[in-house]
Write a protein that holds these residues in place. Sequence first.
Motif, PDB file in Angstrom:
ATOM      1  N   THR A  52       0.846  -1.198   0.000  1.00 40.20           N
ATOM      2  CA  THR A  52       0.000   0.000   0.000  1.00 40.20           C
ATOM      3  C   THR A  52       0.872   1.236   0.000  1.00 40.20           C
ATOM      4  N   PHE A  53       1.903   1.236   0.869  1.00 42.86           N
ATOM      5  CA  PHE A  53       2.871   2.321   0.916  1.00 42.86           C
ATOM      6  C   PHE A  53       4.231   1.778   0.479  1.00 42.86           C
ATOM      7  N   VAL A  54       4.796   2.392  -0.540  1.00 40.70           N
ATOM      8  CA  VAL A  54       6.107   1.968  -1.044  1.00 40.70           C
ATOM      9  C   VAL A  54       7.066   3.154  -0.960  1.00 40.70           C
ATOM     10  N   ARG A  55       8.299   2.860  -0.673  1.00 40.58           N
ATOM     11  CA  ARG A  55       9.297   3.923  -0.572  1.00 40.58           C
ATOM     12  C   ARG A  55       9.400   4.666  -1.896  1.00 40.58           C
ATOM     13  N   SER A  56       9.456   5.987  -1.800  1.00 41.10           N
ATOM     14  CA  SER A  56       9.509   6.818  -2.996  1.00 41.10           C
ATOM     15  C   SER A  56      10.255   8.096  -2.658  1.00 41.10           C
ATOM     16  N   GLU A  57      11.052   8.576  -3.595  1.00 40.90           N
ATOM     17  CA  GLU A  57      11.801   9.817  -3.376  1.00 40.90           C
ATOM     18  C   GLU A  57      10.879  11.013  -3.614  1.00 40.90           C
ATOM     19  N   VAL A  58      10.381  11.584  -2.540  1.00 46.82           N
ATOM     20  CA  VAL A  58       9.554  12.790  -2.609  1.00 46.82           C
ATOM     21  C   VAL A  58      10.470  13.984  -2.360  1.00 46.82           C
ATOM     22  N   SER A  59      10.592  14.861  -3.340  1.00 49.47           N
ATOM     23  CA  SER A  59      11.521  15.989  -3.239  1.00 49.47           C
ATOM     24  C   SER A  59      10.871  17.183  -2.553  1.00 49.47           C
ATOM     25  N   PHE A  60      11.572  17.728  -1.574  1.00 48.71           N
ATOM     26  CA  PHE A  60      11.126  18.943  -0.898  1.00 48.71           C
ATOM     27  C   PHE A  60      11.870  20.172  -1.407  1.00 48.71           C
ATOM     28  N   ALA A  61      12.529  20.045  -2.554  1.00 51.30           N
ATOM     29  CA  ALA A  61      13.362  21.138  -3.060  1.00 51.30           C
ATOM     30  C   ALA A  61      12.573  22.417  -3.301  1.00 51.30           C
ATOM     31  N   SER A  62      11.305  22.297  -3.666  1.00 54.99           N
ATOM     32  CA  SER A  62      10.511  23.491  -3.965  1.00 54.99           C
ATOM     33  C   SER A  62      10.310  24.370  -2.733  1.00 54.99           C
ATOM     34  N   LEU A  63      10.524  23.817  -1.530  1.00 52.04           N
ATOM     35  CA  LEU A  63      10.381  24.596  -0.309  1.00 52.04           C
ATOM     36  C   LEU A  63      11.671  25.305   0.083  1.00 52.04           C
ATOM     37  N   PHE A  64      12.787  24.898  -0.515  1.00 47.77           N
ATOM     38  CA  PHE A  64      14.085  25.382  -0.052  1.00 47.77           C
ATOM     39  C   PHE A  64      14.696  26.454  -0.935  1.00 47.77           C
ATOM     40  N   ASN A  65      14.352  26.469  -2.217  1.00 48.88           N
ATOM     41  CA  ASN A  65      15.071  27.314  -3.160  1.00 48.88           C
ATOM     42  C   ASN A  65      14.786  28.781  -2.913  1.00 48.88           C
ATOM     43  N   GLY A  66      15.807  29.531  -2.544  1.00 53.25           N
ATOM     44  CA  GLY A  66      15.659  30.956  -2.310  1.00 53.25           C
ATOM     45  C   GLY A  66      16.631  31.743  -3.159  1.00 53.25           C
ATOM     46  N   SER A  67      16.334  33.002  -3.382  1.00 50.68           N
ATOM     47  CA  SER A  67      17.201  33.853  -4.186  1.00 50.68           C
ATOM     48  C   SER A  67      18.431  34.272  -3.394  1.00 50.68           C
ATOM     49  N   LEU A  68      19.570  34.323  -4.071  1.00 52.16           N
ATOM     50  CA  LEU A  68      20.827  34.793  -3.491  1.00 52.16           C
ATOM     51  C   LEU A  68      21.194  34.031  -2.225  1.00 52.16           C
ATOM     52  N   THR A  69      20.934  32.736  -2.237  1.00 55.09           N
ATOM     53  CA  THR A  69      21.263  31.875  -1.101  1.00 55.09           C
ATOM     54  C   THR A  69      22.214  30.797  -1.578  1.00 55.09           C
ATOM     55  N   TYR A  70      23.363  30.703  -0.920  1.00 52.11           N
ATOM     56  CA  TYR A  70      24.406  29.804  -1.407  1.00 52.11           C
ATOM     57  C   TYR A  70      24.854  28.802  -0.347  1.00 52.11           C
ATOM     58  N   GLY A  71      24.210  28.824   0.819  1.00 50.96           N
ATOM     59  CA  GLY A  71      24.572  27.876   1.856  1.00 50.96           C
ATOM     60  C   GLY A  71      23.972  26.505   1.593  1.00 50.96           C
ATOM     61  N   GLU A  72      24.311  25.577   2.476  1.00 55.41           N
ATOM     62  CA  GLU A  72      23.784  24.223   2.355  1.00 55.41           C
ATOM     63  C   GLU A  72      22.279  24.231   2.611  1.00 55.41           C
ATOM     64  N   LYS A  73      21.538  23.513   1.780  1.00 53.36           N
ATOM     65  CA  LYS A  73      20.083  23.492   1.940  1.00 53.36           C
ATOM     66  C   LYS A  73      19.712  22.751   3.217  1.00 53.36           C
ATOM     67  N   PRO A  74      18.693  23.231   3.930  1.00 57.19           N
ATOM     68  CA  PRO A  74      18.268  22.555   5.159  1.00 57.19           C
ATOM     69  C   PRO A  74      17.597  21.222   4.832  1.00 57.19           C
ATOM     70  N   THR A  75      17.436  20.409   5.862  1.00 55.93           N
ATOM     71  CA  THR A  75      16.693  19.161   5.740  1.00 55.93           C
ATOM     72  C   THR A  75      15.516  19.221   6.700  1.00 55.93           C
TER      73      THR A  75
END
Length: 389
Positions: A52-75
């Motif tokens: 019913t539930f299978v492991r899948s790579e769900v990307s949260f990148a759309s929540l992290f991308n900011g302008s003029l930000t060059y540090g490591e993305k949070p988790t």
Amino acid sequence: MGDEAPSGSRAVDLTGDAYLTFTAPFYRTDDPLVPRSACVLPAGEDLDGTRTFVRSEVSFASLFNGSLTYGEKPTVGLLTTFAGGNAWRDAVTRRLEHELARYSDSLKIASVDAIGALCPDGYGAVAVTLRIAGGWAVECRKDLLAAFGPDGRDQLGHALRSTLLPPIERMLRRCGATDTGGTLPYFNLTFCGETDHPEPGRSTLDDQLRALLYPDSPLPLTSRSPWRNQFLYAGYAFNLLATTDPGPSLSKFSLLLLILDVAYARLARTAAAADESLRHGALASDVGWLENLEYRLRSDYHYLVTPTFSFDHHTLMLRDAILQAWGTDRLQSRADSLLSAVRQVIESRLAEEQAHRVGRVKTVVTALTILSAIATVEAMFSLFEHIFS
């Protein structure tokens, strides 16, 4: 004048396919203050034993991308993300179409998608999105409002919950989160669709759609999104999103709700259990336990109310709108009061222990002074037994 809403602008309406996303937290049902080992993923991609539930790579990148930000993305501290299996999606489609048939034969589910997230401490969240072909069209509108409005959505929510809770419990058990069971306490429901309004973010919502929501004011409903081309109403239980491109916008909003569902449920349960333990728990006299409780409350509190996981301004604005609609200020006030109470109890216990230690030292010094005048060992032991009995 260029930044003012157009005079006489029409209200925001929804068109095209209807997207309806049910989001919910889930967690084990035992005491949230009892320490447990972290969850461990079972081997393979099957998380609940029935696919019913299978492991899948769900990307949260759309929540992290900011302008003029060059540090490591949070988790966001997840153990795993997952998706609903094909057989389960087919079964849910049949089940919900059967429920929808009570209102109309015109409402057809074009697709069902489910994604979710599980954290190492056994908290998680799930989002199920239905797409109903042409659901906001004039010929389907009345039936859609009946099915997903106040008169029909409880039945649909019950049907959906009955298909989600058993695999959630199996997944929690297989991952070692619980040996008692799990719960899925409620849903938030987000209505989404296209709009042909030129600037929906600067206008008000069509009154016909108010019936789907719990309005926070009798006044016309305005948008909480900072974007001109997006209308967002964030409510206590129901949300509405209108945009020219609903797919990506709804996906981003659903991911945000997954994270906030977990954070809110974790703090609310910790606060409730802490309140109960401080009132009636025997451990309230244990300084070590109290210090751990204070750490839990502070950690859960800051995870919810501080913007630590995103550099994206749009995400943070949506986040603030959701937290305000959920009444997080009241939960924050409760957490602050509990933190103050726990700190006072800790300080009181430490003061008592310090006073007790000082008293013991004074007693020993007095005893040694007396012993210097006692000639026999037997008398010495007799005096110690009398002091410390």
